[in-house]
Design a protein around this motif. Structure first.
Motif, PDB file in Angstrom:
ATOM      1  N   ALA A   1       0.856  -1.196   0.000  1.00 53.49           N
ATOM      2  CA  ALA A   1       0.000   0.000   0.000  1.00 53.49           C
ATOM      3  C   ALA A   1       0.879   1.227   0.000  1.00 53.49           C
ATOM      4  CB  ALA A   1      -0.884  -0.011   1.253  1.00 53.49           C
ATOM      5  N   ARG A   2       0.311   2.316  -0.491  1.00 52.52           N
ATOM      6  CA  ARG A   2       0.966   3.608  -0.296  1.00 52.52           C
ATOM      7  C   ARG A   2       0.182   4.225   0.859  1.00 52.52           C
ATOM      8  NH1 ARG A   2       4.175   3.932  -5.029  1.00 52.52           N
ATOM      9  NH2 ARG A   2       3.162   3.290  -6.946  1.00 52.52           N
ATOM     10  N   CYS A   3       0.815   4.301   2.054  1.00 53.03           N
ATOM     11  CA  CYS A   3       0.080   4.567   3.300  1.00 53.03           C
ATOM     12  C   CYS A   3       0.243   6.004   3.794  1.00 53.03           C
ATOM     13  CB  CYS A   3       0.574   3.580   4.363  1.00 53.03           C
ATOM     14  SG  CYS A   3      -0.069   3.884   6.009  1.00 53.03           S
TER      15      CYS A   3
ATOM     16  N   ILE B   1      10.250  -1.621 -10.194  1.00 50.93           N
ATOM     17  CA  ILE B   1      10.595  -1.942 -11.585  1.00 50.93           C
ATOM     18  C   ILE B   1      11.429  -0.835 -12.215  1.00 50.93           C
ATOM     19  CG2 ILE B   1       8.559  -3.388 -11.948  1.00 50.93           C
ATOM     20  CD1 ILE B   1       7.480  -1.034 -13.738  1.00 50.93           C
ATOM     21  N   ASP B   2      11.484   0.333 -11.567  1.00 48.19           N
ATOM     22  CA  ASP B   2      12.077   1.518 -12.220  1.00 48.19           C
ATOM     23  C   ASP B   2      13.609   1.527 -12.260  1.00 48.19           C
ATOM     24  OD1 ASP B   2       9.468   2.305 -12.356  1.00 48.19           O
ATOM     25  OD2 ASP B   2       9.620   3.913 -10.894  1.00 48.19           O
ATOM     26  N   ASN B   3      14.261   0.753 -11.411  1.00 48.03           N
ATOM     27  CA  ASN B   3      15.728   0.810 -11.237  1.00 48.03           C
ATOM     28  C   ASN B   3      16.178   2.247 -10.966  1.00 48.03           C
ATOM     29  OD1 ASN B   3      18.105  -0.618 -10.902  1.00 48.03           O
ATOM     30  ND2 ASN B   3      18.777  -0.297 -13.007  1.00 48.03           N
TER      31      ASN B   3
ATOM     32  N   VAL C   1       6.522   3.568 -21.803  1.00 45.29           N
ATOM     33  CA  VAL C   1       6.875   2.614 -20.747  1.00 45.29           C
ATOM     34  C   VAL C   1       6.927   3.320 -19.391  1.00 45.29           C
ATOM     35  CG1 VAL C   1       8.181   1.173 -22.369  1.00 45.29           C
ATOM     36  CG2 VAL C   1       9.395   2.856 -20.991  1.00 45.29           C
ATOM     37  N   MET C   2       6.902   2.547 -18.322  1.00 43.65           N
ATOM     38  CA  MET C   2       6.879   3.136 -16.971  1.00 43.65           C
ATOM     39  C   MET C   2       8.246   3.694 -16.582  1.00 43.65           C
ATOM     40  SD  MET C   2       4.463   0.883 -14.508  1.00 43.65           S
ATOM     41  CE  MET C   2       2.732   1.314 -14.320  1.00 43.65           C
ATOM     42  N   GLY C   3       8.279   4.275 -15.410  1.00 43.49           N
ATOM     43  CA  GLY C   3       9.499   4.909 -14.910  1.00 43.49           C
ATOM     44  C   GLY C   3       9.200   6.380 -14.725  1.00 43.49           C
ATOM     45  N   ARG C   4       8.524   6.663 -13.624  1.00 43.62           N
ATOM     46  CA  ARG C   4       8.017   8.009 -13.351  1.00 43.62           C
ATOM     47  C   ARG C   4       9.097   9.083 -13.496  1.00 43.62           C
ATOM     48  NH1 ARG C   4       4.279   7.568  -8.327  1.00 43.62           N
ATOM     49  NH2 ARG C   4       5.711   5.824  -8.124  1.00 43.62           N
TER      50      ARG C   4
ATOM     51  N   ALA D   1       9.580   7.317 -22.104  1.00 42.95           N
ATOM     52  CA  ALA D   1       9.364   7.050 -20.672  1.00 42.95           C
ATOM     53  C   ALA D   1       8.187   7.897 -20.214  1.00 42.95           C
ATOM     54  CB  ALA D   1      10.614   7.415 -19.876  1.00 42.95           C
ATOM     55  N   GLU D   2       7.371   7.376 -19.311  1.00 41.80           N
ATOM     56  CA  GLU D   2       6.201   8.166 -18.892  1.00 41.80           C
ATOM     57  C   GLU D   2       6.601   9.497 -18.259  1.00 41.80           C
ATOM     58  OE1 GLU D   2       5.416   5.528 -14.856  1.00 41.80           O
ATOM     59  OE2 GLU D   2       3.823   6.796 -15.610  1.00 41.80           O
ATOM     60  N   GLY D   3       7.816   9.566 -17.745  1.00 44.28           N
ATOM     61  CA  GLY D   3       8.269  10.820 -17.114  1.00 44.28           C
ATOM     62  C   GLY D   3       9.102  11.698 -18.038  1.00 44.28           C
TER      63      GLY D   3
ATOM     64  N   GLY E   1       1.687   0.415 -19.532  1.00 45.98           N
ATOM     65  CA  GLY E   1       1.066   0.467 -18.202  1.00 45.98           C
ATOM     66  C   GLY E   1       1.437  -0.677 -17.278  1.00 45.98           C
ATOM     67  N   HIS E   2       0.454  -1.139 -16.514  1.00 44.31           N
ATOM     68  CA  HIS E   2       0.753  -2.075 -15.427  1.00 44.31           C
ATOM     69  C   HIS E   2       1.059  -3.499 -15.878  1.00 44.31           C
ATOM     70  CE1 HIS E   2      -0.666   1.348 -13.143  1.00 44.31           C
ATOM     71  NE2 HIS E   2      -0.096   0.819 -12.089  1.00 44.31           N
ATOM     72  N   VAL E   3       0.930  -3.802 -17.168  1.00 40.09           N
ATOM     73  CA  VAL E   3       1.390  -5.145 -17.585  1.00 40.09           C
ATOM     74  C   VAL E   3       2.889  -5.284 -17.279  1.00 40.09           C
ATOM     75  CG1 VAL E   3      -0.292  -5.556 -19.432  1.00 40.09           C
ATOM     76  CG2 VAL E   3       1.874  -4.504 -19.991  1.00 40.09           C
ATOM     77  N   GLN E   4       3.569  -4.148 -17.213  1.00 36.01           N
ATOM     78  CA  GLN E   4       5.015  -4.185 -16.918  1.00 36.01           C
ATOM     79  C   GLN E   4       5.289  -4.646 -15.486  1.00 36.01           C
ATOM     80  OE1 GLN E   4       6.920  -0.328 -18.766  1.00 36.01           O
ATOM     81  NE2 GLN E   4       4.712  -0.064 -18.526  1.00 36.01           N
ATOM     82  N   ARG E   5       4.316  -4.423 -14.610  1.00 35.37           N
ATOM     83  CA  ARG E   5       4.510  -4.810 -13.200  1.00 35.37           C
ATOM     84  C   ARG E   5       3.913  -6.175 -12.895  1.00 35.37           C
ATOM     85  NH1 ARG E   5       3.300   0.538  -9.964  1.00 35.37           N
ATOM     86  NH2 ARG E   5       1.811  -0.777  -8.880  1.00 35.37           N
ATOM     87  N   GLY E   6       3.019  -6.637 -13.780  1.00 39.39           N
ATOM     88  CA  GLY E   6       2.385  -7.930 -13.513  1.00 39.39           C
ATOM     89  C   GLY E   6       3.182  -9.067 -14.141  1.00 39.39           C
TER      90      GLY E   6
HETATM   91  O1  F6P Z   1       7.448   3.195  -9.161  1.00 38.82           O
HETATM   92  C1  F6P Z   1       6.897   2.156  -9.857  1.00 38.82           C
HETATM   93  C2  F6P Z   1       5.839   2.613 -10.816  1.00 38.82           C
HETATM   94  O2  F6P Z   1       5.382   1.495 -11.546  1.00 38.82           O
HETATM   95  C3  F6P Z   1       6.227   3.740 -11.767  1.00 38.82           C
HETATM   96  O3  F6P Z   1       6.986   3.316 -12.854  1.00 38.82           O
HETATM   97  C4  F6P Z   1       4.881   4.298 -12.124  1.00 38.82           C
HETATM   98  O4  F6P Z   1       4.976   5.640 -12.508  1.00 38.82           O
HETATM   99  C5  F6P Z   1       4.118   4.176 -10.857  1.00 38.82           C
HETATM  100  O5  F6P Z   1       4.725   3.127 -10.117  1.00 38.82           O
HETATM  101  C6  F6P Z   1       2.641   3.928 -11.040  1.00 38.82           C
HETATM  102  O6  F6P Z   1       2.043   3.958  -9.792  1.00 38.82           O
HETATM  103  P1  F6P Z   1       0.591   3.380  -9.486  1.00 38.82           P
HETATM  104  O7  F6P Z   1       0.649   1.896  -9.636  1.00 38.82           O
HETATM  105  O8  F6P Z   1       0.310   3.809  -8.097  1.00 38.82           O
HETATM  106  O9  F6P Z   1      -0.319   3.981 -10.513  1.00 38.82           O
END
Ligand code: F6P
Length: 363
Positions: A73-75, A151-153, A193-196, A249-251, A283-288
């Motif tokens: 969680a982000r708390c 995932i961002d390194n 791709v992700m990487g805020r 990169a998304e950022g 998006g989130h397929v990168q984290r799953g």
């Molecule tokens: O820090 C990991 C990360 O996947 C980033 O790459 C991305 O910007 C962010 O989290 C997305 O956050 P959330 O899952 O809260 O939308």
């Protein structure tokens, strides 16, 4: 025995389960009582069923799973002292004075603050009668070991964060799929791709997929980038290439610090080159999905090292992060890494791009 608790915090990352598993098993092997804390800091604040003693078999069959089986969680509550007071009470009641935090830099900074505040939190709990003097004395110090799961390194102090390798595999797989359809229709694709705040995934994915152009936040393009981009794309087509791939990169930002979006890039390509252009946001397929072998093993190595670190730490030691340095598991001071990671962000905010790249490069 020693009371150790492990939790995952912030965005999930592949390989976190391997890390949790290694902490539990190494802890039990060395004679500790090991607990999971579910739902990250929120579970620590809420206590109750969120803090569960783990057994050897409770972590069977999780190493191949994506995400984090104990929740994350982000708390908000933990950011305020009353939340941390509740968390401290929940830990003291279970005689937990050792924490393994698996998360990003925000989560690790929070863990360090908790350690620094620990004795004042315990004093307050004693003064309100919520804990006894004996509990206060046996739990006088809190030891913290961090592991970087993201995932961002994007963390300075480790060669690879847990999850990055799997995310890259997923990105590359997606680009390969897109290349096939792009080829058929002679299209241009812009892949976000992700990487805020970190361009690692974008940069490495671009190299590994023969992309034509990449946009990352640490090294924004010159103001005339539309021209440079179009020239490059046109050149590739002139040499017989049937498609173009652009990774963003998304950022991604420009030299003024303003976002460069996939849509903006698409408009440039369509207006100037009239290429048939599509956007894919991964998006989130990168984290799953399941963790790569590298992330499973990385999580295991880091988890085992984290427990060893806790066993060898003196009471009231500075918090450490276990990290990968030249393929060795090492322990580095947590706050020094956090400061360096913040220095990258500060350099980017100050538009000192060379400095940002240099700081990242040595991370
Ligand atoms: O820090 C990991 C990360 O996947 C980033 O790459 C991305 O910007 C962010 O989290 C997305 O956050 P959330 O899952 O809260 O939308």
């Amino acid at each position: 025995g020693k009371g150790i608790a492990v939790f995952t915090s912030g965005g999930d990352a592949q390989g976190m389960n391997g890390a949790v598993r290694a902490v539990i098993r190494m802890g039990i092997y060395l004679g500790a009582k090991v607990y999971f804390i579910k739902e990250g800091y929120q579970g620590m604040v809420d206590g109750g069923d969120n803090v569960v003693e783990a057994s050897w078999s409770s972590v069977s069959g999780i190493i191949h799973k994506g995400g984090t089986v104990i929740g994350s969680a982000r708390c908000k509550d933990f950011r305020e002292r009353p939340g941390r007071l509740k968390a401290a009470k929940n830990l003291v009641k279970k005689n937990i004075t050792n924490l393994v935090c698996i998360g990003g830099d925000g989560s690790l900074t929070g863990a360090n603050l908790f350690r620094v505040e620990w004795s004042s939190l315990l004093d307050e709990l004693l003064s309100t009668g919520e804990i006894t003097k004996e509990e206060r004395d046996t739990c006088a110090y809190l030891n913290i070991v961090g592991m970087v799961g993201s995932i961002d390194n994007d963390f300075c102090g480790t060669d690879m964060t847990i999850g990055t390798d799997s995310a890259l595999h997923r990105i590359i797989e997606a680009i390969d799929a897109i290349v096939a359809t792009a080829y058929s229709h002679q299209r241009t694709f812009i892949m976000e791709v992700m990487g805020r705040h970190c361009g690692y995934l974008a940069l490495v994915a671009a190299l590994a997929s023969e992309a034509d152009f990449v946009f990352i936040p640490e090294w924004p393009p010159e103001p005339n980038w539309p021209e440079t981009l179009c020239k490059k794309l046109a050149q590739e087509r002139a040499m017989g290439q049937r498609l173009n791939i652009i990774i963003v990169a998304e950022g991604a930002i420009d030299r003024e610090g303003q976002p460069i979006t996939a849509e903006q890039i698409r408009k440039v390509v369509v207006d100037q080159l009239k290429q048939d252009t599509r956007i894919t946001v991964l998006g989130h397929v990168q984290r799953g999905g399941s963790p790569s072998a590298f992330d499973r093993i990385l999580g295991c190595r880091m988890g085992a090292e984290a427990v060893l670190a806790l066993f060898e730490m003196k009471p009231d030691s500075e918090a450490v992060v276990v990290s990968l340095d030249g393929n060795q598991a090492v322990r580095v001071p947590l706050m020094a890494c956090v400061e360096k990671t913040k220095a990258v962000a500060a350099a980017m905010a100050a538009k000192e791009w060379e400095k940002a790249v240099e700081l990242r490069g040595r991370s």
